[in-house]
Design a protein around this motif. Structure first.
Motif, PDB file in Angstrom:
ATOM      1  N   PHE A  65      47.434  74.613 -21.208  1.00  0.00           N
ATOM      2  CA  PHE A  65      47.560  75.756 -22.336  1.00  0.00           C
ATOM      3  C   PHE A  65      49.031  75.751 -22.798  1.00  0.00           C
ATOM      4  O   PHE A  65      49.875  76.242 -22.194  1.00  0.00           O
ATOM      5  CB  PHE A  65      47.113  76.869 -21.903  1.00  0.00           C
ATOM      6  CG  PHE A  65      47.134  77.871 -22.893  1.00  0.00           C
ATOM      7  CD1 PHE A  65      46.150  78.086 -24.116  1.00  0.00           C
ATOM      8  CD2 PHE A  65      48.181  78.906 -23.210  1.00  0.00           C
ATOM      9  CE1 PHE A  65      46.174  78.983 -24.824  1.00  0.00           C
ATOM     10  CE2 PHE A  65      48.239  79.932 -24.019  1.00  0.00           C
ATOM     11  CZ  PHE A  65      47.298  79.917 -24.942  1.00  0.00           C
ATOM     12  N   TYR A 225      48.753  83.137 -21.763  1.00  0.00           N
ATOM     13  CA  TYR A 225      47.539  82.783 -20.835  1.00  0.00           C
ATOM     14  C   TYR A 225      47.513  84.044 -19.861  1.00  0.00           C
ATOM     15  O   TYR A 225      48.671  84.187 -19.060  1.00  0.00           O
ATOM     16  CB  TYR A 225      47.806  81.373 -20.062  1.00  0.00           C
ATOM     17  CG  TYR A 225      46.152  81.081 -19.588  1.00  0.00           C
ATOM     18  CD1 TYR A 225      45.260  80.305 -20.231  1.00  0.00           C
ATOM     19  CD2 TYR A 225      45.979  81.314 -18.045  1.00  0.00           C
ATOM     20  CE1 TYR A 225      44.138  80.046 -19.602  1.00  0.00           C
ATOM     21  CE2 TYR A 225      44.985  81.005 -17.453  1.00  0.00           C
ATOM     22  CZ  TYR A 225      43.970  80.173 -18.136  1.00  0.00           C
ATOM     23  OH  TYR A 225      42.550  80.177 -17.595  1.00  0.00           O
ATOM     24  N   SER A 255      40.118  85.190 -16.607  1.00  0.00           N
ATOM     25  CA  SER A 255      41.328  84.785 -17.286  1.00  0.00           C
ATOM     26  C   SER A 255      40.962  84.832 -18.898  1.00  0.00           C
ATOM     27  O   SER A 255      39.700  84.758 -19.237  1.00  0.00           O
ATOM     28  CB  SER A 255      41.868  83.436 -16.864  1.00  0.00           C
ATOM     29  OG  SER A 255      41.018  82.348 -17.179  1.00  0.00           O
ATOM     30  N   THR A 257      43.033  83.742 -23.082  1.00  0.00           N
ATOM     31  CA  THR A 257      43.979  83.615 -24.013  1.00  0.00           C
ATOM     32  C   THR A 257      44.402  84.251 -25.122  1.00  0.00           C
ATOM     33  O   THR A 257      43.266  85.042 -25.612  1.00  0.00           O
ATOM     34  CB  THR A 257      43.904  82.236 -24.714  1.00  0.00           C
ATOM     35  OG1 THR A 257      42.827  81.874 -25.328  1.00  0.00           O
ATOM     36  CG2 THR A 257      43.580  81.038 -23.486  1.00  0.00           C
TER      37      THR A 257
END
Length: 292
Positions: A65, A225, A255, A257
């Motif tokens: 990422f 992130y 998780s 973004t």
């Protein structure tokens, strides 16, 4: 408005991978037939890794990422280690979630070489500029399970001189606020304890019943992130359209973004339990066309 419009885009656990390698691959004894009582019940193997991006034997995930190439969530059982192994041309930061991380490294760039050994507890960060080459080992030399997050960040240039740094955890600094653990060595205004050779920052916080919310702002041209390390967190969008967007919930290990500009109010989730804290890690960086 739909969940797709929310500034935090949740990533499903099914898009990550679990790896439990043979202990002999890293110089450990075979796993005991009956795991000792001191071992975590989450795994009967010496190591349980969750790969967020393609790594080692797993190649079906994204390649990172932005400048964050690797993020591995590792559980290491007591008295098990990663044996000596080399690295090059990567900024490597390791955050201790639980237990005690013991790290040894050898600097091959100095005349005659040098080495150091250190043990770090919860909330600590250990860092290396691998550069032209380092050899190190890490793992759990204690009687309790160890969990840590290891991140590999692509440096702004190759062939750097190897460097090592660490910062011991301070619960007060992350209590209901963002502790700036890692920042850019070229940012003179950065208050981070550890500096890396990239425009990238790492923040952590712990939320509990007496300090149960914190704001997160990602500026235009930036991205982040997010990993919910422990407990549960709820993410409410701010700004003009925030009230019309649903709240996004992250549980342990989950998780997501964030792309800037974004304003978020992060709250400790109800599933965290009366005594447990919500523990969150954020890796913030410049937006990149290479983001997967």
């Amino acid at each position: 408005m739909s969940i797709e419009s929310h500034p935090l885009q949740k990533r499903l656990l099914s898009t990550t991978a679990i790896s439990e390698p043979d202990p002999t691959m890293f110089g450990n004894d075979p796993n005991p037939r009956t795991p000792p009582a001191t071992w975590s019940p989450d795994s009967k193997n010496w190591l349980r890794s969750r790969f967020h991006f393609s790594f080692a034997e797993w190649g079906r995930g994204p390649m990172g990422f932005g400048v964050l190439r690797v993020l591995n969530d590792d559980l290491v059982q007591p008295h098990r280690m990663f044996g000596p192994h080399p690295h090059r041309d990567m900024e490597i930061a390791t955050y201790v979630v639980k237990g005690e991380l013991t790290h040894w490294h050898e600097d091959r760039s100095s005349r005659g070489g040098s080495s150091a050994r250190e043990s770090l507890g919860r909330g600590s960060v250990q860092f290396m500029t691998a550069g032209t080459g380092v050899t190190h080992s890490e793992g759990n030399d204690s009687d309790s399970p160890l969990r840590f997050i290891q991140m590999w960040i692509v440096p702004r240039k190759r062939g750097l001189r190897p460097n090592y740094a660490s910062c011991r955890g301070d619960a007060k600094q992350r209590d209901g606020q963002w502790q700036h653990l890692v920042g850019d060595v070229e940012d003179a205004a950065s208050g981070a304890a550890v500096r890396i050779n990239q425009d990238c920052n790492i923040f952590v916080t712990e939320l509990h019943k007496d300090a149960d919310e914190v704001a997160l702002r990602i500026q235009p041209g930036r991205q982040a992130y997010v990993v919910n390390l422990e407990g549960q967190s709820s993410w409410a969008a701010g700004g003009d359209n925030g009230a019309s967007l649903p709240t996004v919930t992250l549980d342990t290990y989950e998780s997501g973004t964030v792309s800037g500009p974004a304003e978020l109010l992060v709250r400790r989730g109800s599933a965290s339990g009366a005594a447990a804290a919500t523990h969150i890690l954020v890796v913030e960086m410049a937006a990149s066309a290479s983001t997967q």
